[in-house]
Each structure stands twice: as structure tokens, then as C-alpha cells.
Design an enzyme around this catalytic site. Structure first.
Site, PDB file in Angstrom:
ATOM      1  N   LYS A  96       0.849  -1.192   0.000  1.00  0.00           N
ATOM      2  CA  LYS A  96       0.000   0.000   0.000  1.00  0.00           C
ATOM      3  C   LYS A  96       0.877   1.232   0.000  1.00  0.00           C
ATOM      4  O   LYS A  96       1.942   1.251   0.618  1.00  0.00           O
ATOM      5  CB  LYS A  96      -0.887   0.013   1.250  1.00  0.00           C
ATOM      6  CG  LYS A  96      -2.124   0.856   1.107  1.00  0.00           C
ATOM      7  CD  LYS A  96      -3.171   0.159   0.265  1.00  0.00           C
ATOM      8  CE  LYS A  96      -4.321   1.058  -0.102  1.00  0.00           C
ATOM      9  NZ  LYS A  96      -5.342   0.354  -0.895  1.00  0.00           N
ATOM     10  N   GLY A 143     -24.748   2.992  -0.886  1.00  0.00           N
ATOM     11  CA  GLY A 143     -23.577   3.717  -1.396  1.00  0.00           C
ATOM     12  C   GLY A 143     -23.591   3.647  -2.918  1.00  0.00           C
ATOM     13  O   GLY A 143     -23.317   2.607  -3.508  1.00  0.00           O
ATOM     14  N   GLY A 166     -21.660   5.056  -5.313  1.00  0.00           N
ATOM     15  CA  GLY A 166     -20.448   5.702  -5.826  1.00  0.00           C
ATOM     16  C   GLY A 166     -19.927   5.011  -7.070  1.00  0.00           C
ATOM     17  O   GLY A 166     -20.687   4.460  -7.870  1.00  0.00           O
ATOM     18  N   VAL A 176     -18.470   2.267  -7.492  1.00  0.00           N
ATOM     19  CA  VAL A 176     -18.800   0.841  -7.610  1.00  0.00           C
ATOM     20  C   VAL A 176     -20.312   0.632  -7.494  1.00  0.00           C
ATOM     21  O   VAL A 176     -20.913  -0.086  -8.292  1.00  0.00           O
ATOM     22  CB  VAL A 176     -18.065   0.016  -6.521  1.00  0.00           C
ATOM     23  CG1 VAL A 176     -18.426  -1.460  -6.653  1.00  0.00           C
ATOM     24  CG2 VAL A 176     -16.553   0.204  -6.623  1.00  0.00           C
TER      25      VAL A 176
HETATM   26  P1  NAD Z   1     -16.928   6.176  -3.773  1.00  0.00           P
HETATM   27  O1  NAD Z   1     -16.310   7.173  -2.854  1.00  0.00           O
HETATM   28  O2  NAD Z   1     -16.939   6.425  -5.234  1.00  0.00           O
HETATM   29  O3  NAD Z   1     -18.470   5.966  -3.345  1.00  0.00           O
HETATM   30  C1  NAD Z   1     -18.907   5.808  -2.047  1.00  0.00           C
HETATM   31  C2  NAD Z   1     -20.350   6.296  -1.997  1.00  0.00           C
HETATM   32  O4  NAD Z   1     -20.866   6.022  -0.701  1.00  0.00           O
HETATM   33  C3  NAD Z   1     -20.504   7.804  -2.224  1.00  0.00           C
HETATM   34  O5  NAD Z   1     -21.577   8.048  -3.112  1.00  0.00           O
HETATM   35  C4  NAD Z   1     -20.800   8.356  -0.825  1.00  0.00           C
HETATM   36  O6  NAD Z   1     -21.631   9.507  -0.851  1.00  0.00           O
HETATM   37  C5  NAD Z   1     -21.517   7.189  -0.209  1.00  0.00           C
HETATM   38  N1  NAD Z   1     -21.445   7.124   1.252  1.00  0.00           N
HETATM   39  C6  NAD Z   1     -20.464   7.555   2.081  1.00  0.00           C
HETATM   40  N2  NAD Z   1     -20.798   7.278   3.357  1.00  0.00           N
HETATM   41  C7  NAD Z   1     -21.981   6.638   3.320  1.00  0.00           C
HETATM   42  C8  NAD Z   1     -22.822   6.086   4.305  1.00  0.00           C
HETATM   43  N3  NAD Z   1     -22.502   6.137   5.601  1.00  0.00           N
HETATM   44  N4  NAD Z   1     -23.967   5.501   3.908  1.00  0.00           N
HETATM   45  C9  NAD Z   1     -24.314   5.446   2.594  1.00  0.00           C
HETATM   46  N5  NAD Z   1     -23.550   5.952   1.609  1.00  0.00           N
HETATM   47  C10 NAD Z   1     -22.407   6.549   1.975  1.00  0.00           C
HETATM   48  O7  NAD Z   1     -16.258   4.765  -3.414  1.00  0.00           O
HETATM   49  P2  NAD Z   1     -16.184   3.480  -4.335  1.00  0.00           P
HETATM   50  O8  NAD Z   1     -14.964   3.523  -5.162  1.00  0.00           O
HETATM   51  O9  NAD Z   1     -17.514   3.278  -4.983  1.00  0.00           O
HETATM   52  O10 NAD Z   1     -15.952   2.357  -3.229  1.00  0.00           O
HETATM   53  C11 NAD Z   1     -16.991   1.932  -2.382  1.00  0.00           C
HETATM   54  C12 NAD Z   1     -16.447   0.925  -1.365  1.00  0.00           C
HETATM   55  O11 NAD Z   1     -15.867  -0.185  -2.048  1.00  0.00           O
HETATM   56  C13 NAD Z   1     -15.344   1.473  -0.443  1.00  0.00           C
HETATM   57  O12 NAD Z   1     -15.450   0.839   0.817  1.00  0.00           O
HETATM   58  C14 NAD Z   1     -14.080   1.016  -1.131  1.00  0.00           C
HETATM   59  O13 NAD Z   1     -12.997   0.884  -0.213  1.00  0.00           O
HETATM   60  C15 NAD Z   1     -14.511  -0.351  -1.642  1.00  0.00           C
HETATM   61  N6  NAD Z   1     -13.718  -0.809  -2.786  1.00  0.00           N
HETATM   62  C16 NAD Z   1     -13.700  -0.082  -3.942  1.00  0.00           C
HETATM   63  C17 NAD Z   1     -12.944  -0.537  -5.016  1.00  0.00           C
HETATM   64  C18 NAD Z   1     -12.897   0.221  -6.317  1.00  0.00           C
HETATM   65  O14 NAD Z   1     -12.425  -0.341  -7.327  1.00  0.00           O
HETATM   66  N7  NAD Z   1     -13.387   1.461  -6.366  1.00  0.00           N
HETATM   67  C19 NAD Z   1     -12.216  -1.728  -4.909  1.00  0.00           C
HETATM   68  C20 NAD Z   1     -12.274  -2.452  -3.720  1.00  0.00           C
HETATM   69  C21 NAD Z   1     -13.025  -1.971  -2.662  1.00  0.00           C
END
Ligand code: NAD
Length: 348
Positions: A78, A181, A183, A185
Site C-alpha cells: 500500500k 452507497g 459511488g 462501484v
Molecule cells: P466512492 O467514494 O466512489 O463511493 C462511495 C459512496 O458512498 C458515495 O456516493 C458516498 O456519498 C456514499 N457514502 C459515504 N458514506 C456513506 C454512508 N454512511 N452511507 C451510505 N452511503 C455513503 O467509493 P467506491 O470507489 O464506490 O468504493 C466503495 C467501497 O468499495 C469502499 O469501501 C471502497 O474501499 C470499496 N472498494 C472499492 C474498489 C474500487 O475499485 N473502487 C475496490 C475495492 C473496494
């Protein structure tokens, strides 16, 4: 107990103060037993530099587990950039990214970086000016691009495998899935599930995301209500720590599979879920699509999206094997950890 506590059983930890930006750049290499240590670069404000180091140590060991359970020839690492002032833009951002790139380069290829929270695919193109050890560059530059859509593909495969185990058929047609969430993903995942005929409940703390819910024809709820709603599947796709000793007794669902990292506040929550007959698909298995996609870029014939899709769909088979192993009394968490350990032992 903290999920993935910061142990100190790592191979390397490098901390350097950037000569351009003054920002502390950290690289933690937890394990290279299976291959070079892959893990994104998190650019974040921490309480202090020790907290930033602890985060790098903790997240890098979680990456070892994630790569090993997915059967990838990669280890866990990391990168962390500890910000002190405002989020850098323009020339200041370039400086901090070049400083981080030099830190990566000093580890000599034992660590491969990628985007993560606070950094983008475009940032990686700047880091690549200081080191060749960068993955997930834009597709136009021969890289595998944004990992998030691939993480969504893997979570979709995980949800289908989880439905198969919990409800007897690998389909979401007619089932209600709560995506918490929306976002990078969660939104593509919700679209995929909708196309497969799922009834959707969606939630986000950002009210602007409600527009997306309307477009999907989904039922909008607050995150608190969505997590305890009477649905068939919950897909946590926001923050970690959502399941704990207080929330588990409130759940009205039989299956959970989502992208969020560290969904369980501590490991014993896996036993509590099991006792309640709730099937929990381990997060580090479900959300491996992004690194599986990157692993294709590192293979001998370079990046090919068709091969990536095929491999990311393998998340479903990995989960099936874990659920099979868990049928003799272990929880899916114990079975997944044991599978990762077996793969690591074979690598060593
Ligand atoms: P992102 O920041 O694009 O989206 C997260 C979303 O969750 C946002 O829309 C935010 O407003 C919302 N959010 C924040 N707090 C919240 C809550 N308490 N309740 C409901 N919604 C809430 O993140 P992402 O890239 O979509 O990743 C989402 C999760 O998946 C994270 O935990 C991340 O570590 C994990 N993850 C992502 C990837 C990737 O490829 N992006 C890979 C592995 C793991």
C-alpha cells in the site's frame, strides 16, 4: 478490535519526506510471497504521520489476503501520501505525486502502485514520470484504466453466487437488493442488477444521488433504514464497519455481498451473522475485481478486457468454493482466510 489491525510482520516500510512537496510518502510492503506487492496509493489527511504509517501497514496486509484468496500472483502492499494542508491541485499536486513516485521507485519494483482513495487514474500518469512501477494507467497509455467498473463486475458475480447459496438459484430476477452507497462501484452495480431484473432499494448519504435512484426506478431510503430493511440481499458499497454487535440483531436479510472494505467491525461479527443464519460473502473476496483486472495488465500478453471479464467472473467460483468449505461448520470468513493462507503457503 479494529478490522485488519496494524501488525508489524511486513517485509518493508519506507517513509520519505518529499523533497518537492514536504509531504510524507509511505510505502508498506507486507508480502511478496506470491509476487510483487500491489496496492493503491491513498492520499489523505491523517491525525499525524504515525496514523498514516499505521494505515499503510494495515491496508497492505489486507491486500496480501485479497490477492491470495483470489489466487493472483501478487503480494500485498500500500502507498500513502499524508497530506497536511489543503488537497493539492495543479503544480502542487504534480510535486506531491512525483515525490510519491520517487518513493515507489526506491522500493525497486517490489511494490506496484495504483489509484486509491484520493488519487485518480490521471494522477497515476504523473506518478509514472518518476517510476515504471505503476499500474492502472489510462487505457490510452496501455494500462487497465479505472478499476471501479471491474470491482462492480466482481460484486455482481458475488451477489449471484450468494443468491445461489442462500436462495437456490444464481439469479436476482424478482429479488430485492439494497445497494448502500451509489459511488464508483455502487452505481454501476445497481445498473447491472436492474438489467438483471432485480427490484432495487438504494441509499447514499449524498442526497444528490437520489436522481440516480429515480433513473433506475429504485426505492430511495436512508442508509440506516436500507441496512435493516426486509430485503433479499444487502450490498454494502460505502464505508466499512457497518455490521457490529448492535446492527446484526436488527438485520432482516438472509444474504450480504458488497464492495465495501472491512464491513465487519470485528471478526466475531462473522460468527454472530452465522448464528443468525445470515450468509455473509467476505468483502475481500467480493471486491477483488479491480485487482484481478490489474493482474491482467501485468500478465505476459498485456491487457485484454475480454480476458479481464472472464477472470473477474471467477470471483463467483471463488465464493462458491468458500461457501462449500464453510458448510462444515466454519464461517465464510474463516474459510476465506484459510484459502488465502493455503495459497500463500504454496507460494512460499
Ligand atoms: P466512492 O467514494 O466512489 O463511493 C462511495 C459512496 O458512498 C458515495 O456516493 C458516498 O456519498 C456514499 N457514502 C459515504 N458514506 C456513506 C454512508 N454512511 N452511507 C451510505 N452511503 C455513503 O467509493 P467506491 O470507489 O464506490 O468504493 C466503495 C467501497 O468499495 C469502499 O469501501 C471502497 O474501499 C470499496 N472498494 C472499492 C474498489 C474500487 O475499485 N473502487 C475496490 C475495492 C473496494
Amino acid at each position: 478490535m479494529v478490522p485488519h489491525p496494524a501488525t508489524l510482520d511486513h517485509e518493508e516500510l519506507l517513509v520519505r519526506r518529499g523533497r518537492r512537496s514536504g509531504a510524507y510518502c509511505i510505502v508498506a510492503v507486507h508480502s511478496t510471497a506470491l509476487g510483487p506487492a500491489l496496492g493503491g496509493c491513498r492520499m489523505w489527511h491523517y491525525e499525524d504521520n504515525r496514523a498514516a504509517m499505521r494505515d499503510a501497514l494495515r491496508l497492505s496486509s489486507a491486500m496480501t489476503l485479497k490477492a491470495a484468496v483470489a489466487g493472483l500472483p501478487l503480494g500485498g502492499g500500500k502507498g500513502v501520501i499524508a497530506l497536511h494542508g489543503p488537497v493539492p491541485r495543479g503544480a502542487a499536486r504534480r510535486d506531491v505525486l512525483l515525490d510519491f513516485g520517487e518513493t515507489v521507485d526506491a522500493v525497486g519494483g517490489r511494490y506496484l502502485t495504483a489509484e486509491d482513495v484520493g488519487t485518480t487514474t490521471r494522477d497515476m500518469a504523473v506518478v509514472a514520470r518518476a517510476t515504471p512501477h505503476v499500474t492502472g494507467l489510462p487505457r490510452a497509455r496501455g494500462g487497465s484504466g479505472d478499476p471501479s467498473p471491474w470491482t462492480a463486475v466482481g460484486v455482481e458475480a458475488a451477489i449471484l453466487a450468494t443468491c445461489e447459496r442462500a436462495y437456490g438459484a444464481a439469479t436476482v430476477r424478482g429479488r430485492t437488493v439494497a445497494v448502500v452507497g451509489l459511488g464508483h462501484v455502487g452505481l454501476p452495480l445497481a445498473r447491472k442488477l436492474s438489467r438483471r431484473g432485480a427490484k432495487l432499494v438504494v441509499a447514499d448519504i449524498d442526497p444528490a444521488k437520489r436522481v440516480e435512484a429515480d433513473r433506475l426506478g429504485a426505492h430511495w431510503m436512508t442508509p440506516e433504514r436500507a441496512l435493516t430493511a426486509a430485503v433479499d440481499v444487502i450490498a454494502p458499497c460505502a464505508l466499512g464497519g457497518v455490521f457490529d454487535d448492535e446492527t446484526v440483531p436488527e438485520l432482516q436479510v438472509a444474504a450480504i455481498a458488497g464492495a465495501a472494505n472491512n464491513q465487519l467491525a470485528h471478526d466475531a461479527v462473522a460468527d454472530a451473522l452465522d448464528r443468525r443464519g445470515i450468509l455473509w460473502a467476505p468483502d475481500f473476496v467480493c471486491n477483488a475485481g479491480g485487482i484481478i483486472n490489474i493482474s491482467v495488465e501485468l500478465g505476459p500478453s498485456g491487457y485484454d478486457p475480454r480476458r479481464a471479464r472472464q477472470r473477474v467472473h471467477g470471483v463467483g467460483d471463488t465464493l462458491r468454493a468458500i461457501f462449500d468449505a464453510a458448510s462444515d461448520g466454519a464461517t465464510p470468513l474463516t474459510a476465506a482466510t484459510a484459502l488465502a493462507e493455503r495459497n500463500l503457503t504454496r507460494g512460499r
